[in-house]
Write an enzyme that holds these catalytic residues in place. Structure first.
Site, PDB file in Angstrom:
ATOM      1  N   CYS A   1      37.851  34.956  39.407  1.00 52.23           N
ATOM      2  CA  CYS A   1      36.518  34.529  40.112  1.00 52.23           C
ATOM      3  C   CYS A   1      36.378  32.968  39.806  1.00 52.23           C
ATOM      4  O   CYS A   1      37.103  32.389  39.282  1.00 52.23           O
ATOM      5  CB  CYS A   1      35.294  35.658  39.634  1.00 52.23           C
ATOM      6  SG  CYS A   1      34.758  35.335  37.993  1.00 52.23           S
TER       7      CYS A   1
ATOM      8  N   ARG B   1      32.086  38.535  37.410  1.00 51.35           N
ATOM      9  CA  ARG B   1      32.662  39.380  38.245  1.00 51.35           C
ATOM     10  C   ARG B   1      33.963  39.574  37.676  1.00 51.35           C
ATOM     11  O   ARG B   1      34.563  40.727  37.618  1.00 51.35           O
ATOM     12  CB  ARG B   1      32.833  39.122  39.862  1.00 51.35           C
ATOM     13  CG  ARG B   1      31.664  38.775  40.338  1.00 51.35           C
ATOM     14  CD  ARG B   1      31.751  37.965  41.660  1.00 51.35           C
ATOM     15  NE  ARG B   1      31.991  36.534  41.636  1.00 51.35           N
ATOM     16  CZ  ARG B   1      32.185  35.588  42.296  1.00 51.35           C
ATOM     17  NH1 ARG B   1      32.209  35.989  43.656  1.00 51.35           N
ATOM     18  NH2 ARG B   1      32.351  34.342  41.887  1.00 51.35           N
TER      19      ARG B   1
ATOM     20  N   ASP C   1      28.846  36.511  44.566  1.00 49.40           N
ATOM     21  CA  ASP C   1      28.607  35.944  43.287  1.00 49.40           C
ATOM     22  C   ASP C   1      27.034  36.588  42.893  1.00 49.40           C
ATOM     23  O   ASP C   1      26.211  36.176  43.294  1.00 49.40           O
ATOM     24  CB  ASP C   1      28.713  34.469  43.200  1.00 49.40           C
ATOM     25  CG  ASP C   1      28.535  33.671  41.997  1.00 49.40           C
ATOM     26  OD1 ASP C   1      28.359  34.326  41.167  1.00 49.40           O
ATOM     27  OD2 ASP C   1      28.791  32.450  41.917  1.00 49.40           O
TER      28      ASP C   1
HETATM   29  P1  4NP Z   1      31.306  34.458  38.509  1.00 42.91           P
HETATM   30  O1  4NP Z   1      30.045  33.811  38.404  1.00 42.91           O
HETATM   31  O2  4NP Z   1      32.377  33.681  39.412  1.00 42.91           O
HETATM   32  O3  4NP Z   1      31.402  35.641  38.876  1.00 42.91           O
HETATM   33  O4  4NP Z   1      31.717  34.588  36.905  1.00 42.91           O
HETATM   34  C1  4NP Z   1      29.504  32.427  38.294  1.00 42.91           C
HETATM   35  C2  4NP Z   1      29.100  32.260  36.802  1.00 42.91           C
HETATM   36  C3  4NP Z   1      28.903  30.798  36.643  1.00 42.91           C
HETATM   37  C4  4NP Z   1      28.894  30.033  37.948  1.00 42.91           C
HETATM   38  C5  4NP Z   1      29.438  30.316  39.050  1.00 42.91           C
HETATM   39  C6  4NP Z   1      29.567  31.682  39.201  1.00 42.91           C
HETATM   40  N1  4NP Z   1      28.462  28.657  37.406  1.00 42.91           N
HETATM   41  O5  4NP Z   1      28.775  27.834  38.263  1.00 42.91           O
HETATM   42  O6  4NP Z   1      28.100  28.334  36.440  1.00 42.91           O
END
Ligand code: 4NP
Length: 166
Positions: free
Chosen positions: A11, A17, A127
């Site tokens: 991800c 995720r 997300d």
């Molecule tokens: P993930 O969610 O891709 O599902 O881990 C996110 C966590 C942090 C960020 C973006 C997506 N961020 O930009 O900090």
């Protein structure tokens, strides 16, 4: 040496995720006594080396899955050499992984995770990072369905190590 199948979940942040997908899949493979290597990674530098988001830890724990040992790491092109399947959550992840592919064989390993449930549907796992707790429940439920299907594919030997799994 026996060749075991290896699956990588990807991800953006590697804190919501993909750690949930990794935790779910490891839990189900363990319960089914299937020897498959599972890992996860991302593309974002801000949380490198960090534990998953507390909301991801919480929803996993509510389902008897412990993901507190996970530490966020980056995707690297070497991952194409290691993993048989590279499963991404959304189209942005797909573009980022595809941009690192060196060959057509690299690209063939990559797909949206929900395509294992409904091939060709190109459904994305949204997300949940800027969302509420119920977004994490929705994320967990989607990944629960997808990981059930992955276990089924491995059990029935439709997916295995080092072969054309498409
Ligand atoms: P993930 O969610 O891709 O599902 O881990 C996110 C966590 C942090 C960020 C973006 C997506 N961020 O930009 O900090």
């Amino acid at each position: 040496m026996r060749n075991i199948m290896k699956i990588l979940m990807v991800c953006l942040g590697n804190i919501c995720r993909s750690p949930l997908a990794e935790g779910l899949l490891k839990h189900k493979f363990r319960n089914n006594k299937l020897d498959v290597q599972v890992d996860s990674c991302g593309f974002e530098y801000d949380h490198l080396g960090c534990q998953p988001d507390y909301r991801a830890i919480e929803i996993a724990a509510m389902n008897d899955i412990d993901i507190t040992d996970k530490k966020a790491r980056l995707f690297t092109p070497a991952n194409f050499d290691i993993y048989d399947k590279i499963l991404v959550m959304d189209n942005n992840n797909l573009r980022m992984v595809a941009s690192k592919a060196r060959t057509k064989d690299d690209l063939k390993k990559v797909d949206l995770i929900m395509n294992v449930v409904e091939p060709g549907s190109n459904k994305q796992v949204p997300d949940p990072y800027y969302g509420r707790r119920d977004h994490f429940v929705e994320t967990f439920e989607m990944l629960d369905v997808a990981t059930d299907k992955i276990v089924q594919l491995v059990k029935s030997k439709q997916w295995s190590a080092n072969q054309d799994n498409n």
